[in-house]
Design a protein around this motif. Sequence first.
Motif, PDB file in Angstrom:
ATOM      1  N   THR A  53       1.495  -0.269  -6.230  1.00  0.00           N
ATOM      2  CA  THR A  53       0.723   0.305  -5.229  1.00  0.00           C
ATOM      3  C   THR A  53      -0.720  -0.167  -5.335  1.00  0.00           C
ATOM      4  O   THR A  53      -1.233  -0.050  -6.410  1.00  0.00           O
ATOM      5  CB  THR A  53       0.812   1.599  -4.816  1.00  0.00           C
ATOM      6  OG1 THR A  53       2.252   2.110  -4.663  1.00  0.00           O
ATOM      7  CG2 THR A  53       0.130   2.122  -3.483  1.00  0.00           C
ATOM      8  N   LYS A  54      -1.256  -0.923  -4.457  1.00  0.00           N
ATOM      9  CA  LYS A  54      -2.576  -1.309  -4.535  1.00  0.00           C
ATOM     10  C   LYS A  54      -3.399  -0.295  -3.753  1.00  0.00           C
ATOM     11  O   LYS A  54      -3.072   0.385  -2.787  1.00  0.00           O
ATOM     12  CB  LYS A  54      -2.930  -2.676  -3.405  1.00  0.00           C
ATOM     13  CG  LYS A  54      -2.334  -3.802  -4.113  1.00  0.00           C
ATOM     14  CD  LYS A  54      -2.654  -5.041  -3.327  1.00  0.00           C
ATOM     15  CE  LYS A  54      -2.211  -5.152  -1.734  1.00  0.00           C
ATOM     16  NZ  LYS A  54      -2.811  -6.262  -1.193  1.00  0.00           N
ATOM     17  N   ARG A  55      -4.424   0.154  -4.556  1.00  0.00           N
ATOM     18  CA  ARG A  55      -5.411   1.297  -3.854  1.00  0.00           C
ATOM     19  C   ARG A  55      -6.320   0.610  -3.110  1.00  0.00           C
ATOM     20  O   ARG A  55      -6.929  -0.514  -3.680  1.00  0.00           O
ATOM     21  CB  ARG A  55      -5.850   2.024  -5.239  1.00  0.00           C
ATOM     22  CG  ARG A  55      -4.813   2.694  -5.955  1.00  0.00           C
ATOM     23  CD  ARG A  55      -5.584   3.516  -6.700  1.00  0.00           C
ATOM     24  NE  ARG A  55      -6.372   4.579  -6.344  1.00  0.00           N
ATOM     25  CZ  ARG A  55      -7.131   5.329  -7.083  1.00  0.00           C
ATOM     26  NH1 ARG A  55      -7.430   5.205  -8.071  1.00  0.00           N
ATOM     27  NH2 ARG A  55      -8.072   6.220  -6.367  1.00  0.00           N
ATOM     28  N   PRO A  56      -6.858   1.355  -1.978  1.00  0.00           N
ATOM     29  CA  PRO A  56      -8.032   0.683  -1.206  1.00  0.00           C
ATOM     30  C   PRO A  56      -9.197   0.982  -2.064  1.00  0.00           C
ATOM     31  O   PRO A  56      -9.597   1.635  -2.987  1.00  0.00           O
ATOM     32  CB  PRO A  56      -8.019   1.514  -0.139  1.00  0.00           C
ATOM     33  CG  PRO A  56      -7.361   2.826  -0.289  1.00  0.00           C
ATOM     34  CD  PRO A  56      -6.188   2.424  -1.437  1.00  0.00           C
ATOM     35  N   THR A  65       0.731  -1.242  -0.010  1.00  0.00           N
ATOM     36  CA  THR A  65       0.055  -0.003   0.157  1.00  0.00           C
ATOM     37  C   THR A  65       0.810   1.219  -0.006  1.00  0.00           C
ATOM     38  O   THR A  65       0.394   2.379  -0.060  1.00  0.00           O
ATOM     39  CB  THR A  65      -0.854   0.016   1.193  1.00  0.00           C
ATOM     40  OG1 THR A  65      -0.184   0.037   2.446  1.00  0.00           O
ATOM     41  CG2 THR A  65      -1.996  -0.961   1.114  1.00  0.00           C
TER      42      THR A  65
END
Length: 73
Positions: free
Chosen positions: A48-51, A15
């Motif tokens: 990056t993983k986005r919420p 994240t």
Amino acid sequence: MKSAIHQINSDEDATYNKRRMLSELNNMEFTVGFEKVRRLMKKLNLVTKRPKQHRYSFCDVASVIAPNKLNSN
């Protein structure tokens, strides 16, 4: 430095973006710049993983407490 970036990425569940990664590396006493972190993350294929976005649920039933005065003609 590459192992530190991998460690931060795995600890934080992917994240951390390049700005947050930069501050973490600077806190770990690495002297590195923004572009260097960007290049290393790209080279290591770290994304990056986005919420997930919050979604509001809508119901079809009108409120029993008060009438809807906004939807009147």
